[in-house]
Write a protein that holds these residues in place. Sequence first.
Motif, PDB file in Angstrom:
ATOM      1  N   LEU A 152     -10.579  -1.794  -5.829  1.00 25.98           N
ATOM      2  CA  LEU A 152     -11.152  -0.959  -7.025  1.00 25.98           C
ATOM      3  C   LEU A 152     -10.354   0.041  -7.668  1.00 25.98           C
ATOM      4  O   LEU A 152     -10.353  -0.091  -8.824  1.00 25.98           O
ATOM      5  N   LEU A 153      -9.538   0.862  -6.889  1.00 24.63           N
ATOM      6  CA  LEU A 153      -8.802   1.811  -7.313  1.00 24.63           C
ATOM      7  C   LEU A 153      -7.645   1.197  -7.993  1.00 24.63           C
ATOM      8  O   LEU A 153      -7.045   1.551  -9.074  1.00 24.63           O
ATOM      9  N   HIS A 190      -2.857  -7.956  -1.713  1.00 25.50           N
ATOM     10  CA  HIS A 190      -2.780  -7.914  -0.075  1.00 25.50           C
ATOM     11  C   HIS A 190      -1.792  -8.968   0.174  1.00 25.50           C
ATOM     12  O   HIS A 190      -1.163  -9.187   1.124  1.00 25.50           O
ATOM     13  N   ASP A 230       1.434  -7.254   2.695  1.00 26.85           N
ATOM     14  CA  ASP A 230       0.585  -6.717   3.700  1.00 26.85           C
ATOM     15  C   ASP A 230       1.378  -5.366   4.252  1.00 26.85           C
ATOM     16  O   ASP A 230       2.420  -5.408   4.777  1.00 26.85           O
ATOM     17  N   ILE A 231       0.655  -4.464   4.139  1.00 27.71           N
ATOM     18  CA  ILE A 231       1.248  -2.797   4.328  1.00 27.71           C
ATOM     19  C   ILE A 231       1.466  -2.902   5.987  1.00 27.71           C
ATOM     20  O   ILE A 231       2.413  -1.954   6.122  1.00 27.71           O
ATOM     21  N   TYR A 233     -13.562   5.742  10.496  1.00 30.73           N
ATOM     22  CA  TYR A 233     -12.667   5.682   9.227  1.00 30.73           C
ATOM     23  C   TYR A 233     -12.335   7.316   9.043  1.00 30.73           C
ATOM     24  O   TYR A 233     -11.346   7.412   8.557  1.00 30.73           O
ATOM     25  N   LYS A 286      -8.452   8.863   8.232  1.00 29.28           N
ATOM     26  CA  LYS A 286      -7.974   9.443   7.187  1.00 29.28           C
ATOM     27  C   LYS A 286      -7.454  10.846   7.587  1.00 29.28           C
ATOM     28  O   LYS A 286      -6.602  11.347   7.128  1.00 29.28           O
TER      29      LYS A 286
HETATM   30  N1  LIG Z   1     -14.443   3.260  -2.037  1.00 29.52           N
HETATM   31  C1  LIG Z   1     -14.706   4.350  -1.831  1.00 29.52           C
HETATM   32  O1  LIG Z   1     -16.019   4.993  -1.913  1.00 29.52           O
HETATM   33  C2  LIG Z   1     -13.684   5.508  -1.609  1.00 29.52           C
HETATM   34  C3  LIG Z   1     -13.929   6.802  -1.201  1.00 29.52           C
HETATM   35  C4  LIG Z   1     -13.240   7.645  -0.967  1.00 29.52           C
HETATM   36  C5  LIG Z   1     -11.959   7.303  -0.589  1.00 29.52           C
HETATM   37  N2  LIG Z   1     -11.493   6.105  -0.613  1.00 29.52           N
HETATM   38  C6  LIG Z   1     -10.060   5.646  -0.409  1.00 29.52           C
HETATM   39  O2  LIG Z   1      -9.545   5.151  -1.775  1.00 29.52           O
HETATM   40  C7  LIG Z   1      -8.608   4.209  -1.496  1.00 29.52           C
HETATM   41  C8  LIG Z   1      -8.802   2.879  -2.538  1.00 29.52           C
HETATM   42  O3  LIG Z   1     -10.074   2.538  -1.999  1.00 29.52           O
HETATM   43  P1  LIG Z   1     -10.817   1.128  -2.871  1.00 29.52           P
HETATM   44  O4  LIG Z   1     -12.325   1.517  -3.059  1.00 29.52           O
HETATM   45  O5  LIG Z   1     -10.049   0.837  -4.020  1.00 29.52           O
HETATM   46  O6  LIG Z   1     -10.704   0.171  -1.722  1.00 29.52           O
HETATM   47  P2  LIG Z   1     -11.041  -1.563  -1.857  1.00 29.52           P
HETATM   48  O7  LIG Z   1     -11.703  -1.861  -3.128  1.00 29.52           O
HETATM   49  O8  LIG Z   1     -11.414  -2.080  -0.578  1.00 29.52           O
HETATM   50  O9  LIG Z   1      -9.410  -1.728  -2.006  1.00 29.52           O
HETATM   51  C9  LIG Z   1      -8.585  -1.950  -0.982  1.00 29.52           C
HETATM   52  C10 LIG Z   1      -7.499  -2.908  -1.198  1.00 29.52           C
HETATM   53  O10 LIG Z   1      -6.648  -2.950  -0.068  1.00 29.52           O
HETATM   54  C11 LIG Z   1      -6.262  -4.320   0.094  1.00 29.52           C
HETATM   55  N3  LIG Z   1      -6.055  -4.161   1.716  1.00 29.52           N
HETATM   56  C12 LIG Z   1      -6.672  -4.108   2.638  1.00 29.52           C
HETATM   57  N4  LIG Z   1      -5.974  -4.219   3.879  1.00 29.52           N
HETATM   58  C13 LIG Z   1      -4.573  -4.448   3.268  1.00 29.52           C
HETATM   59  C14 LIG Z   1      -3.191  -4.589   4.005  1.00 29.52           C
HETATM   60  N5  LIG Z   1      -3.025  -4.561   5.317  1.00 29.52           N
HETATM   61  N6  LIG Z   1      -2.073  -4.645   3.405  1.00 29.52           N
HETATM   62  C15 LIG Z   1      -2.317  -4.748   1.984  1.00 29.52           C
HETATM   63  N7  LIG Z   1      -3.384  -4.486   1.354  1.00 29.52           N
HETATM   64  C16 LIG Z   1      -4.534  -4.330   2.168  1.00 29.52           C
HETATM   65  C17 LIG Z   1      -7.585  -5.178   0.041  1.00 29.52           C
HETATM   66  O11 LIG Z   1      -7.367  -6.590  -0.274  1.00 29.52           O
HETATM   67  P3  LIG Z   1      -8.381  -7.571   0.649  1.00 29.52           P
HETATM   68  O12 LIG Z   1      -9.515  -7.051  -0.099  1.00 29.52           O
HETATM   69  O13 LIG Z   1      -7.877  -8.689  -0.119  1.00 29.52           O
HETATM   70  O14 LIG Z   1      -8.392  -7.184   2.056  1.00 29.52           O
HETATM   71  C18 LIG Z   1      -8.072  -4.474  -1.582  1.00 29.52           C
HETATM   72  O15 LIG Z   1      -7.461  -5.012  -2.434  1.00 29.52           O
HETATM   73  C19 LIG Z   1      -8.603   3.946  -0.070  1.00 29.52           C
HETATM   74  O16 LIG Z   1      -7.556   4.651   0.641  1.00 29.52           O
HETATM   75  C20 LIG Z   1     -10.059   4.343   0.198  1.00 29.52           C
HETATM   76  O17 LIG Z   1     -10.008   4.653   1.826  1.00 29.52           O
HETATM   77  C21 LIG Z   1     -12.489   5.052  -1.240  1.00 29.52           C
END
Ligand SMILES: NC(=O)c1ccc[n+]([C@@H]2O[C@H](COP(=O)([O-])OP(=O)(O)OC[C@H]3O[C@@H](n4cnc5c(N)ncnc54)[C@H](OP(=O)(O)O)[C@@H]3O)[C@@H](O)[C@H]2O)c1
Length: 294
Positions: free
Chosen positions: A11-12, A32, A36-37, A124, A128
Motif C-alpha cells: 500500500l505505501l 517481494h 526478500d529483505i 507486531y 515495531k
Molecule cells: N497498514 C497500516 O495501517 C499501517 C499502520 C502503521 C504502520 N504501518 C507500517 O507501514 C509500512 C508499510 O505498510 P503497508 O500498509 O504498505 O503494508 P502492505 O500493504 O502489507 O505492504 C507490505 C509489503 O511488504 C512486502 N513484503 C512482505 N514480506 C516481505 C519480505 N520478506 N521481503 C520483501 N517484501 C516483503 C509485501 O509483499 P507480499 O504482499 O507479496 O508479501 C507487501 O508488498 C509497514 O512497515 C507497516 O508496518 C502500516
Amino acid sequence: MKILVFGASGLLGRHLVPELLAHGHRVGAPTHAEADITDGARMDELFSEPTDAVVNCAAIVNLDACENDPEGTGRVNRDAPLDLARRCHSAGAFFVQFSSDYIFRGDARRLHSEGDAAGPLSAYGRQKLALEKEIPGLCPRSLVLRLSWLYGRGGRTFMSYIPQILAEKPVLQIAAGKTGNCLWAQDAARWVGLLLEKGGTGPFNLANAGETSWEEFARGCLEQMRAAGIRTRCGEILETPYLELGTHGAKRPKHSALDLAKICKALPPGPRPWREALKDYLAELKSSSVLPAA
Ligand SMILES: NC(=O)c1ccc[n+]([C@@H]2O[C@H](COP(=O)([O-])OP(=O)(O)OC[C@H]3O[C@@H](n4cnc5c(N)ncnc54)[C@H](OP(=O)(O)O)[C@@H]3O)[C@@H](O)[C@H]2O)c1
C-alpha cells in the motif's frame, strides 16, 4: 537522490515510488518476489551498488499472523530492518523505517508524543518497538516514522475498504470507541519524500491531523460520498462496543492518537486534516470508477 524502496508493491510502496520519481529521484523498487529483505545474499547484491537512501516499506502487517508466529514474522518485521539499518550505516546511505501507533498500550485518551512510554499489546507492536529502540544506534542517519491507520487505493486495511462497503452494503457494522489518527497513503508518501529531502533524523509521528475513530471516519466517508455524488447503498452504520475487539487474536490499543507537534514544527504547517485527505481519496476512487456515480 538514488533511492532503493523495499516492499514497493504494498500500500505505501505503491504510492511512494511514483511520488519519489515525480520529485526527480532515481528509484529502485523491487517487489517481494524480486527482493526478500530476509535474503542476505540478495541484500549483498543490492547493497553492492551505491545508494543514497533506502526506504523499507516491506513488512507483515497482519496482526494475527504476527501473534501466531512471532519468530517467523519477527524475521521480516524486526531482524531484517535491523540488518538493513546496519547495511545502510556501512554503505553511508540514509535509512527510513516505519513503525506504528500499536507500540502504545492505549489505556488513556490523550495524544502520544515521540518520547512517550510504550507498552505494546501485541507481537507486531513489540517488533515495531524494537526497531524504534535499536535503529537510531545502528544507523544514526535514519528516520523512524510512526504511522497510524493507513488507507488508500488497493490497500488491504479495513479503512481502505470502508468506501466500497458503504457503496455496496445496506449496513456497515463497525467497532466503536477506538480513537486514533488515520493517514491516506498518498499523504504518507508526500511526507516521506519531504522528510527525506529535508534530511531530518530520529523518530517522527506521521498521520493526517485530527483525532478520529473508526465510526467517525465511516460517517465522514458516507457524508462526503453523498456530497460528491457517489452512490451509497448504506442506510445504517451499526456501532458495536470496541471492547468486543481484541478478545480473540492480537490486541490493539484502544486510544492511540499521535501528537503531531514535532513534524508540524519541522515542516510547517504539518500534515493536513484527515477530512481533506479523505475527500481526495474518495475523488480518486470515483474518477477511477472504483466507486460508482449516484
Ligand atoms: N497498514 C497500516 O495501517 C499501517 C499502520 C502503521 C504502520 N504501518 C507500517 O507501514 C509500512 C508499510 O505498510 P503497508 O500498509 O504498505 O503494508 P502492505 O500493504 O502489507 O505492504 C507490505 C509489503 O511488504 C512486502 N513484503 C512482505 N514480506 C516481505 C519480505 N520478506 N521481503 C520483501 N517484501 C516483503 C509485501 O509483499 P507480499 O504482499 O507479496 O508479501 C507487501 O508488498 C509497514 O512497515 C507497516 O508496518 C502500516
